[in-house]
Design an enzyme around this catalytic site. Sequence first.
Site, PDB file in Angstrom:
ATOM      1  N   LYS A 166     -19.492 -23.794 -22.973  1.00 28.75           N
ATOM      2  CA  LYS A 166     -20.414 -22.940 -22.206  1.00 28.75           C
ATOM      3  C   LYS A 166     -19.980 -21.470 -22.259  1.00 28.75           C
ATOM      4  O   LYS A 166     -20.789 -20.567 -22.473  1.00 28.75           O
ATOM      5  CB  LYS A 166     -20.476 -23.432 -20.761  1.00 28.75           C
ATOM      6  CG  LYS A 166     -21.109 -22.481 -19.803  1.00 28.75           C
ATOM      7  CD  LYS A 166     -22.588 -22.284 -20.070  1.00 28.75           C
ATOM      8  CE  LYS A 166     -23.113 -21.057 -19.361  1.00 28.75           C
ATOM      9  NZ  LYS A 166     -24.546 -21.010 -19.246  1.00 28.75           N
ATOM     10  N   CYS A 225     -24.650 -13.679 -16.064  1.00 23.43           N
ATOM     11  CA  CYS A 225     -23.993 -14.673 -16.922  1.00 23.43           C
ATOM     12  C   CYS A 225     -23.213 -13.999 -18.050  1.00 23.43           C
ATOM     13  O   CYS A 225     -21.989 -14.077 -18.099  1.00 23.43           O
ATOM     14  CB  CYS A 225     -25.035 -15.603 -17.532  1.00 23.43           C
ATOM     15  SG  CYS A 225     -26.190 -16.219 -16.334  1.00 23.43           S
TER      16      CYS A 225
HETATM   17  N1  SAJ Z   1     -29.842  -8.275 -24.570  1.00 24.54           N
HETATM   18  C1  SAJ Z   1     -29.685  -7.213 -25.461  1.00 24.54           C
HETATM   19  N2  SAJ Z   1     -30.016  -7.410 -26.760  1.00 24.54           N
HETATM   20  C2  SAJ Z   1     -30.491  -8.604 -27.221  1.00 24.54           C
HETATM   21  C3  SAJ Z   1     -30.612  -9.682 -26.322  1.00 24.54           C
HETATM   22  C4  SAJ Z   1     -30.289  -9.487 -24.989  1.00 24.54           C
HETATM   23  O1  SAJ Z   1     -29.281  -6.118 -25.095  1.00 24.54           O
HETATM   24  O2  SAJ Z   1     -30.790  -8.684 -28.416  1.00 24.54           O
HETATM   25  C5  SAJ Z   1     -29.482  -8.091 -23.154  1.00 24.54           C
HETATM   26  C6  SAJ Z   1     -30.636  -8.356 -22.172  1.00 24.54           C
HETATM   27  O3  SAJ Z   1     -31.472  -7.236 -22.040  1.00 24.54           O
HETATM   28  C7  SAJ Z   1     -29.866  -8.670 -20.890  1.00 24.54           C
HETATM   29  C8  SAJ Z   1     -28.633  -9.404 -21.414  1.00 24.54           C
HETATM   30  O4  SAJ Z   1     -28.518  -9.068 -22.780  1.00 24.54           O
HETATM   31  O5  SAJ Z   1     -29.461  -7.483 -20.235  1.00 24.54           O
HETATM   32  C9  SAJ Z   1     -28.639 -10.905 -21.249  1.00 24.54           C
HETATM   33  O6  SAJ Z   1     -29.931 -11.432 -21.502  1.00 24.54           O
HETATM   34  P1  SAJ Z   1     -30.185 -12.807 -22.288  1.00 24.54           P
HETATM   35  O7  SAJ Z   1     -31.637 -13.051 -22.326  1.00 24.54           O
HETATM   36  O8  SAJ Z   1     -29.456 -12.795 -23.578  1.00 24.54           O
HETATM   37  O9  SAJ Z   1     -29.421 -13.917 -21.407  1.00 24.54           O
HETATM   38  P2  SAJ Z   1     -29.419 -14.342 -19.840  1.00 24.54           P
HETATM   39  O10 SAJ Z   1     -28.225 -13.699 -19.206  1.00 24.54           O
HETATM   40  O11 SAJ Z   1     -30.736 -14.128 -19.191  1.00 24.54           O
HETATM   41  O12 SAJ Z   1     -29.154 -15.924 -19.981  1.00 24.54           O
HETATM   42  C10 SAJ Z   1     -28.012 -16.380 -20.678  1.00 24.54           C
HETATM   43  C11 SAJ Z   1     -28.439 -17.456 -21.681  1.00 24.54           C
HETATM   44  N3  SAJ Z   1     -27.336 -17.722 -22.621  1.00 24.54           N
HETATM   45  C12 SAJ Z   1     -27.491 -17.615 -23.962  1.00 24.54           C
HETATM   46  O13 SAJ Z   1     -28.515 -17.259 -24.471  1.00 24.54           O
HETATM   47  C13 SAJ Z   1     -26.294 -17.971 -24.785  1.00 24.54           C
HETATM   48  C14 SAJ Z   1     -28.863 -18.715 -20.930  1.00 24.54           C
HETATM   49  O14 SAJ Z   1     -29.164 -19.761 -21.841  1.00 24.54           O
HETATM   50  C15 SAJ Z   1     -27.749 -19.175 -19.991  1.00 24.54           C
HETATM   51  O15 SAJ Z   1     -28.145 -20.317 -19.250  1.00 24.54           O
HETATM   52  C16 SAJ Z   1     -27.490 -18.048 -19.018  1.00 24.54           C
HETATM   53  O16 SAJ Z   1     -27.059 -16.897 -19.763  1.00 24.54           O
HETATM   54  C17 SAJ Z   1     -26.417 -18.485 -18.043  1.00 24.54           C
HETATM   55  O17 SAJ Z   1     -26.786 -18.785 -16.889  1.00 24.54           O
HETATM   56  O18 SAJ Z   1     -25.257 -18.608 -18.434  1.00 24.54           O
END
Ligand code: SAJ
Length: 418
Positions: free
Chosen positions: A213, A267
């Site tokens: 995880k 997360c």
């Molecule tokens: N982000 C970027 N560039 C990207 C993708 C995302 O800057 O190309 C930023 C987003 O704007 C945001 C952050 O990253 O600020 C995180 O967003 P996210 O959509 O990547 O993830 P979370 O935090 O909403 O959810 C994540 C997920 N983990 C993965 O994709 C590996 C989700 O599946 C998990 O369940 C969750 O964390 C968790 O609870 O751990």
Amino acid sequence: MSKVCVIGLGYIGLPTASMMASAGHHVIGCDTDARIVATINEGHSHFDEPDLDMLLSAAVKTGRLRAQTTPAEADFFIIAVPTPFKNGKKPDMSFVDAATESIAPFLRPGDTVILESTSPVGTTERIAATLAARRPDLKFPKLKEQDTGDQYIHVAHCPERILPGDMVRELVTNDRIIGGLTEVCADKCVELYASFVRGMCFLTDCRTAEFVKLVENSYRDVNIAFANELSLISDRLNIDVWHAIELANKHPRVSILSPGPGVGGHCIAVDPWFIIDSAPEESRLVRAAREINDGKSQYVFEQVSKAMQRFRDPVVACYGLTYKPDVEDTRESPALDIVRKLATETSSRILVCEPMLDKLPGKLARINHIELTDADTARREADIVVFLVKHRKFRKLKSTMFLNKVVIDTIGLMHEPR
Ligand code: SAJ
């Protein structure tokens, strides 16, 4: 059907409890916050998530889900409480510890305890040890012990994996990793999850599951950090980073993520620290990624401050406050951080356009030179425009609409794929 007691009715516990109830289980949801308990018992969620209210109200109406402030006897106990970090970026396990203590009096031989919270390696074993100390009358298996039977308490880790904004669908469709203290513990856990998960359940031991995880979220953090670092390098070399990434991604084995104002949410900006804390000397890349992503919002703030120096009395319009597109969640939001800094470190007028919110959050609301406006007002009145979150509603904005403005586009909103 089983009796399930879910400890923690937050972002993970509530959708999970609702889904298990809709699969036919009798679910007691348990939260220490009496207001949250009351809201849930009225059939409503205390946070916004697509389709959750529908699932939850059906579960409450059929009597399969009931919330209360204390645990109750059950066949399965699910721990879904927050695991933030405290000073020094050390994991704060106080919620997991309290949840563990709270279920100890209710355990009966044959019960299964499942940790869903993202946790440092070793936490599942720690839960078993705490419970064993509290309940010397019960039997607990040792890590990887063979052949534990129904007289034992089974303990396993099934890390949550759902994406805010798409939780209800992902709860069903995602594959799950299930790590048992023993193989029997993992099998017991699968019995429950197989009743609503349509993805695969992959079995392993609890230490590996905990690590997996953390690896998943660190993987994403590292990859976003690469994109963010490219954005800094491109600025220095006067190259359009969006165009460069688009072209690099035409290679069959390259898939670069998108730069942004930093990484938010509760997360990805947190979990990699659990790896760093447990193996600090080895986690060099993971740490560097955290530092790059955390540093990005300061960089954006400095870009805006520099642009502001070109005006006598600049008006700055910021598009987006939430931690990512199309959610209402502002926790650990880099956009919010940048806006907060602009509001507190300058006295300029700041217009915030955030279609996901109907009022400015917390402290921002009390600052009088900052206001929430619609996209058109922001565009009309601003000298400097800062794009911070790629909400669907912003995607119709075109660069021709901002011709006489200074535009700082941290998310590639104005980039038109060629
Ligand atoms: N982000 C970027 N560039 C990207 C993708 C995302 O800057 O190309 C930023 C987003 O704007 C945001 C952050 O990253 O600020 C995180 O967003 P996210 O959509 O990547 O993830 P979370 O935090 O909403 O959810 C994540 C997920 N983990 C993965 O994709 C590996 C989700 O599946 C998990 O369940 C969750 O964390 C968790 O609870 O751990």
